[in-house]
Design an enzyme around this catalytic site. Sequence first.
Site, PDB file in Angstrom:
ATOM      1  N   LYS A  12       3.809  12.695 -48.400  1.00  0.00           N
ATOM      2  CA  LYS A  12       5.109  12.324 -47.690  1.00  0.00           C
ATOM      3  C   LYS A  12       4.786  11.695 -46.479  1.00  0.00           C
ATOM      4  O   LYS A  12       3.877  11.792 -45.949  1.00  0.00           O
ATOM      5  CB  LYS A  12       6.076  13.296 -47.447  1.00  0.00           C
ATOM      6  N   TYR A  52      15.679  10.868 -55.730  1.00  0.00           N
ATOM      7  CA  TYR A  52      16.085  12.368 -55.269  1.00  0.00           C
ATOM      8  C   TYR A  52      17.582  12.539 -56.032  1.00  0.00           C
ATOM      9  O   TYR A  52      18.055  13.319 -55.614  1.00  0.00           O
ATOM     10  CB  TYR A  52      16.037  12.502 -53.962  1.00  0.00           C
ATOM     11  N   THR A  94       8.907  25.644 -50.428  1.00  0.00           N
ATOM     12  CA  THR A  94       9.202  24.364 -49.820  1.00  0.00           C
ATOM     13  C   THR A  94       9.281  24.209 -47.986  1.00  0.00           C
ATOM     14  O   THR A  94       8.933  23.311 -47.476  1.00  0.00           O
ATOM     15  CB  THR A  94      10.827  24.065 -50.319  1.00  0.00           C
ATOM     16  N   ASN A 115       7.716  18.480 -45.005  1.00  0.00           N
ATOM     17  CA  ASN A 115       6.644  19.320 -45.557  1.00  0.00           C
ATOM     18  C   ASN A 115       5.648  18.785 -46.362  1.00  0.00           C
ATOM     19  O   ASN A 115       4.991  19.348 -47.177  1.00  0.00           O
ATOM     20  CB  ASN A 115       7.644  20.381 -46.465  1.00  0.00           C
ATOM     21  N   HIS A 118       5.361  16.377 -52.011  1.00  0.00           N
ATOM     22  CA  HIS A 118       6.480  16.846 -53.214  1.00  0.00           C
ATOM     23  C   HIS A 118       5.764  16.913 -54.383  1.00  0.00           C
ATOM     24  O   HIS A 118       4.692  16.206 -54.564  1.00  0.00           O
ATOM     25  CB  HIS A 118       7.504  15.392 -53.438  1.00  0.00           C
ATOM     26  N   GLU A 129       9.688  11.481 -63.270  1.00  0.00           N
ATOM     27  CA  GLU A 129       9.156  10.992 -61.816  1.00  0.00           C
ATOM     28  C   GLU A 129       8.011  10.010 -62.153  1.00  0.00           C
ATOM     29  O   GLU A 129       7.647   9.135 -61.371  1.00  0.00           O
ATOM     30  CB  GLU A 129       8.788  12.218 -61.222  1.00  0.00           C
TER      31      GLU A 129
END
Length: 136
Positions: A12, A52, A94, A115, A118, A129
């Site tokens: 991310k 998402y 998470t 975080n 993913h 995905e």
Amino acid sequence: MSDTEQTLSIIKPDAVERNLEEPIKELFIKNSFKIVKQKKVQLDKKDAELFYKVHETKPFYNELCTYLSSGPILVMILEKTNAVSENRRLMGSTDPKKAEEGTIRKKYGLSIDKNSVHGSDSQENAQTEINFFFKN
Ligand code: CMP
């Protein structure tokens, strides 16, 4: 019969910004994941909303999509036996505050939003995905 699976992983914006792509990729390789494909992209907000979509009713959806589209991300197809669950184990909880020692989020995560990684949460979502980023 082999139960080799594929899963989608995203490094991310917070982790790309801190130059953590290589250290995180090394953790995948050290844990016997094969990086089958990878590319660096920056999503626009609409793409992030599509990606998402499963979270669209959550109170954090708007912030989540703004964040994912805030900078470059590295997307990868990872392959391993039981890749979906193995990747989730390696990522950790998470919320980095709750993540187990030795996990990526414990090591690098900053907050529940930032975080660092993913990973697909089921084989079905992994396929969706993977198609989202690597169709063609
Ligand atoms: P990720 O695995 O990418 O899937 C959805 C993301 O929503 C999750 O990681 C978190 O970064 C983010 N998120 C933000 N707030 C929350 C929350 N309260 N509960 C779960 N996920 C959250």
